[in-house]
Scaffold this motif. Structure first.
Motif, PDB file in Angstrom:
ATOM      1  N   TYR A 165      41.470  55.408  54.265  1.00 33.61           N
ATOM      2  CA  TYR A 165      40.917  54.425  54.622  1.00 33.61           C
ATOM      3  C   TYR A 165      41.946  53.611  55.619  1.00 33.61           C
ATOM      4  O   TYR A 165      43.159  54.166  56.394  1.00 33.61           O
ATOM      5  N   SER A 166      40.902  52.522  56.459  1.00 37.87           N
ATOM      6  CA  SER A 166      41.257  52.392  57.954  1.00 37.87           C
ATOM      7  C   SER A 166      40.278  51.022  58.521  1.00 37.87           C
ATOM      8  O   SER A 166      38.552  51.140  57.862  1.00 37.87           O
ATOM      9  N   SER A 167      40.995  49.859  58.830  1.00 39.93           N
ATOM     10  CA  SER A 167      39.753  49.126  59.545  1.00 39.93           C
ATOM     11  C   SER A 167      38.276  49.574  60.244  1.00 39.93           C
ATOM     12  O   SER A 167      39.125  50.786  60.830  1.00 39.93           O
ATOM     13  N   PRO A 168      37.064  48.413  59.984  1.00 41.81           N
ATOM     14  CA  PRO A 168      36.260  50.204  61.187  1.00 41.81           C
ATOM     15  C   PRO A 168      35.990  49.003  62.360  1.00 41.81           C
ATOM     16  O   PRO A 168      34.992  49.943  62.793  1.00 41.81           O
ATOM     17  N   GLY A 169      36.970  48.503  62.397  1.00 39.06           N
ATOM     18  CA  GLY A 169      36.926  47.592  63.444  1.00 39.06           C
ATOM     19  C   GLY A 169      34.929  46.700  63.531  1.00 39.06           C
ATOM     20  O   GLY A 169      34.504  45.976  62.121  1.00 39.06           O
TER      21      GLY A 169
ATOM     22  N   GLN B 233      29.687  41.465  70.583  1.00 31.26           N
ATOM     23  CA  GLN B 233      29.854  40.295  71.084  1.00 31.26           C
ATOM     24  C   GLN B 233      30.523  39.610  69.639  1.00 31.26           C
ATOM     25  O   GLN B 233      29.616  39.811  68.761  1.00 31.26           O
ATOM     26  N   ASN B 234      31.663  40.038  69.560  1.00 35.45           N
ATOM     27  CA  ASN B 234      33.034  39.356  68.409  1.00 35.45           C
ATOM     28  C   ASN B 234      32.279  38.023  67.929  1.00 35.45           C
ATOM     29  O   ASN B 234      32.377  37.547  66.738  1.00 35.45           O
ATOM     30  N   VAL B 235      32.375  36.407  69.009  1.00 37.07           N
ATOM     31  CA  VAL B 235      32.337  35.506  68.035  1.00 37.07           C
ATOM     32  C   VAL B 235      30.388  35.477  67.777  1.00 37.07           C
ATOM     33  O   VAL B 235      30.955  34.853  66.768  1.00 37.07           O
TER      34      VAL B 235
ATOM     35  N   SER C 108      36.934  37.169  59.431  1.00 40.19           N
ATOM     36  CA  SER C 108      37.463  37.609  60.791  1.00 40.19           C
ATOM     37  C   SER C 108      36.903  39.424  60.075  1.00 40.19           C
ATOM     38  O   SER C 108      36.584  40.019  60.201  1.00 40.19           O
ATOM     39  N   ILE C 109      36.386  39.182  58.436  1.00 40.98           N
ATOM     40  CA  ILE C 109      35.587  40.371  57.673  1.00 40.98           C
ATOM     41  C   ILE C 109      34.670  40.573  58.316  1.00 40.98           C
ATOM     42  O   ILE C 109      33.789  42.122  59.026  1.00 40.98           O
ATOM     43  N   ALA C 110      33.850  40.166  59.711  1.00 40.09           N
ATOM     44  CA  ALA C 110      32.006  40.169  60.680  1.00 40.09           C
ATOM     45  C   ALA C 110      33.454  41.320  61.132  1.00 40.09           C
ATOM     46  O   ALA C 110      31.894  42.079  61.322  1.00 40.09           O
ATOM     47  N   ILE C 111      34.293  40.894  61.913  1.00 36.03           N
ATOM     48  CA  ILE C 111      34.635  42.530  62.858  1.00 36.03           C
ATOM     49  C   ILE C 111      35.624  42.826  62.928  1.00 36.03           C
ATOM     50  O   ILE C 111      35.925  43.655  63.533  1.00 36.03           O
TER      51      ILE C 111
ATOM     52  N   GLY D 277      33.159  51.069  67.188  1.00 36.73           N
ATOM     53  CA  GLY D 277      34.184  49.832  66.347  1.00 36.73           C
ATOM     54  C   GLY D 277      35.331  49.765  67.133  1.00 36.73           C
ATOM     55  O   GLY D 277      36.048  51.481  67.156  1.00 36.73           O
ATOM     56  N   THR D 278      36.725  48.895  67.498  1.00 42.27           N
ATOM     57  CA  THR D 278      37.898  49.314  67.485  1.00 42.27           C
ATOM     58  C   THR D 278      38.668  48.282  66.937  1.00 42.27           C
ATOM     59  O   THR D 278      38.425  47.253  66.512  1.00 42.27           O
ATOM     60  N   VAL D 279      39.591  49.130  66.663  1.00 41.95           N
ATOM     61  CA  VAL D 279      40.764  48.160  65.884  1.00 41.95           C
ATOM     62  C   VAL D 279      42.202  47.940  66.645  1.00 41.95           C
ATOM     63  O   VAL D 279      42.387  48.267  66.765  1.00 41.95           O
ATOM     64  N   GLN D 280      42.223  46.686  66.826  1.00 43.57           N
ATOM     65  CA  GLN D 280      43.927  45.782  67.291  1.00 43.57           C
ATOM     66  C   GLN D 280      44.667  46.877  66.677  1.00 43.57           C
ATOM     67  O   GLN D 280      44.795  46.964  65.945  1.00 43.57           O
TER      68      GLN D 280
END
Length: 652
Positions: free
Chosen positions: A375-379, A437-439, A473-476, A565-568
């Motif tokens: 499991y990890s964030s998908p960005g 576009q994240n915003v 924040s789940i949107a991104i 997808g990128t995860v900071q």
């Protein structure tokens, strides 16, 4: 004269149960419910020979029904005669697993009653086998189960083992078949794995080593000395005290031995499956375990496993992750530690897994961590399921709908930013997804409603916690637990299959050597979205590949759709390193295959190991995906998606 043995009357919660075993009659009444129990117990001589012989290998078949690989059980050298099993190991096992072994009749009535009362009062099935005969019966004949009827069957078979075999033969069979962790079946393999001791060549096993092995049967993973040395040390010392308690050892000798270190390290075993198909073997065992088929039941041999693997696809996965010829597809190493990753590919029309890799060669171990299930964030690769498909499905939004892309406070101080400076303040939905576009994505989720639209993603197989549903924040990709590559492939599958999700699977059925089916896959399908919605999403995701963040995934002549997808790296901690990335994804598909790839280090918060935004980590995930698909499709006629591509719309 027939012997009559009664377990007596057990009463709990108003239910009274009487269980009686008379002579050999239990077998005739229970055999139809017991896997692989011999139908004619009078043929004890041939049965004796079969039990004392090494098991047949487990044979794995590919999607076409051809033998793909074999998983060898303990070989002849590992099938030790009784006299070659060290005395201290025999004593340690008996003292720990069944101290009355040499005196009992193969049935521990008190333990059976205690297990029944415990399970009935707690509503659980936590009490397992007790005597060594019981445990051997479970290994050889029964599937994993802990119901009362199962315990009675287990007890009946244990009694028959006692009737047809000597105690020495029973202990020999048990010690040659017991699972001891790290893919080891039997004490010979375990002694070799942990200590490099070859028992077949009469190499000595110390008391400390014997006690360690004797402590493993109850929890071979939890007490694994290579993975959990502290737990293994404690368990070893418990075994030594058991030996003192039952007269096999003096207290002085036990205390001296308890002070010794574990002194274990990994030693290789000759196992063909891990040599010829290392990545798929790990993946298959983990997938089977998720279905309730234990690793030890496969490793001990004698099964036929019919899978969905496509040798051409799996070979392509192997080439990219293992051969070293595609190392340039992966980000540069940090401090000489290679970046790891995972990949999984499936047929979108059937849900059949075609190939997978849970590790690169540099960080591989047989039975080790399989990152396909990590499991990890998908960005941003979560965006299609989280907001864009639900928006299109609502009928209120189209690719040309305008979205607010101006950074601002969405509440509680949450101010998401776009990856690049100077982005337009208003963009089309198409452009927002194409350029990630994240915003605009967060704004869109806010407009369609986080609670109701989270249901769309959950229905598509994305696991969301209650906490996830409270934050935009789940949107991104801001998730509490994250997702696995397995889940991402299943979630992208409906885009590639007219809106329908077929259940993902790699095993079709498992059959014993006697022809009994112990597992059969049951297909299931869900309509996640309408076909027109899936078509629009495919057009939008093709734009990502043609003009947006996924251009490195292009394959000449093929229709390719997907999302980066990128995860900071320091998400949730501090933002003092905005260019540090912990993980990069590419989830994409062609008309006939869907796949998920990620690259990154295992610990997302280790300051030493991270990816760098300036190296464009998404680029590498796309290259891995592209090369695997290209190798898989070699010689095939390229296939475009049906239907028109989207026209590039005005940005604002």
């Amino acid at each position: 004269m027939k012997r009559r043995m009664s377990l007596g009357v057990m009463a709990c919660c108003g239910v009274v149960t009487t269980v009686t075993v008379t002579g050999c009659s239990p077998i005739s009444t229970l055999s139809k419910d017991v896997q692989s129990v011999p139908s004619r117990w009078s043929h004890s001589v041939s049965w004796n020979r079969n039990l004392l012989k090494p098991q047949q290998p487990t044979v794995v078949y590919d999607a076409s029904g051809h033998v793909y690989m074999t998983i060898q059980p303990p070989d002849v050298a590992s099938n030790l005669p009784y006299q070659d099993i060290p005395v201290n190991l025999r004593e340690a096992i008996v003292a720990t697993e069944d101290h009355s072994f040499w005196h009992n009749s193969g049935i521990d009535f008190r333990a059976i009653a205690r297990a029944f009362l415990h399970d009935a009062s707690t509503g659980t099935r936590s009490q397992g086998a007790s005597t060594i005969e019981d445990q051997l019966a479970k290994m050889v004949y029964l599937k994993d189960n802990k119901s009362l009827s199962y315990k009675v069957k287990q007890m009946a078979i244990g009694a028959q083992l006692e009737r047809y075999f000597t105690k020495q033969q029973i202990l020999q069979m048990y010690l040659n078949r017991v699972y001891l962790g790290e893919n080891c079946v039997g004490v010979a393999q375990a002694a070799q794995r942990y200590f490099g001791v070859n028992l077949a060549k009469h190499e000595p096993l110390t008391l400390a080593q014997a006690a360690l092995l004797a402590g493993l049967p109850q929890a071979p993973s939890g007490d694994d000395p290579l993975q959990h040395p502290k737990a293994a040390l404690g368990r070893r010392n418990e075994v030594l005290q058991n030996m003192v308690k039952y007269g096999y050892l003096s207290e002085t000798r036990a205390k001296e031995t308890e002070r010794l270190p574990l002194s274990v390290r990994f030693h290789s075993l000759t196992q063909s499956a891990w040599n010829t198909h290392p990545l798929f073997t790990n993946f298959l065992l983990d997938a089977a375990q998720g279905l309730g088929i234990s690793r030890q039941s496969i490793l001990k041999g004698g099964l036929k496993i019919h899978t969905t693997v496509n040798p051409k696809v799996q070979n392509a996965v192997h080439q990219v992750f293992w051969s070293g010829n595609y190392n340039s597809d992966f980000p540069p190493s940090v401090d000489e530690k290679p970046v790891d990753g995972a990949a999984i590919f499936a047929d979108p029309q059937t849900g059949s897994v075609l190939g997978a890799a849970g590790s690169r060669q540099s960080d591989y171990s047989p039975g080790g961590w399989d990152r396909v299930f990590s499991y990890s964030s998908p960005g941003s690769s979560i965006k299609p399921m989280m907001e864009y498909a639900p928006a299109i499905a609502s009928g209120k939004w189209t690719p040309s709908s305008m979205l607010d892309n101006t950074p601002h406070d969405f509440g509680d101080g949450y101010i998401p930013q776009n990856d690049a400076a100077g982005t337009p303040g208003e963009v089309t939905l198409q452009y927002a997804l194409e350029q990630s576009q994240n915003v605009a994505s967060v704004w869109l989720l806010q407009q369609i409603g986080i609670q109701t639209r989270a249901q769309f993603a959950e229905n598509d197989g994305i696991p969301l916690t209650n906490s996830d549903k409270e934050h935009l924040s789940i949107a991104i990709g801001g998730m509490q637990d994250g997702v696995t590559p397995w889940q991402m492939v299943q979630a992208y599958e409906p885009f590639d299959n007219g809106g329908v999700q077929e259940k993902l699977h790699v095993i079709n059925r498992i059959v014993t050597t006697n022809g009994d089916t112990i597992y059969r896959f049951r297909p299931s399908r869900k309509v996640i979205m309408t076909s027109p919605v899936a078509s629009v999403m495919t057009q939008l995701l093709q734009d990502v590949t043609q003009y947006g963040t996924g251009t490195d995934a292009q394959i000449p002549g093929w229709g390719v759709a997907g999302k980066t997808g990128t995860v900071q790296w320091d998400t949730g901690l501090t933002l003092d390193h905005p260019n540090w990335i912990s993980r990069a994804w590419w989830d994409g598909y062609t008309p006939n295959i869907v796949g998920s790839v990620y690259v990154g280090y295992d610990n997302p918060h280790d300051r030493k190991y991270h990816l760098d935004w300036n190296t464009e980590p998404n680029h590498y995930a796309e290259l891995i995906w592209r090369d695997i698909v290209e190798l898989s499709a070699k010689g095939e006629t390229p296939m475009p998606f049906s239907g028109p591509s989207t026209v590039i719309s005005t940005v604002y």
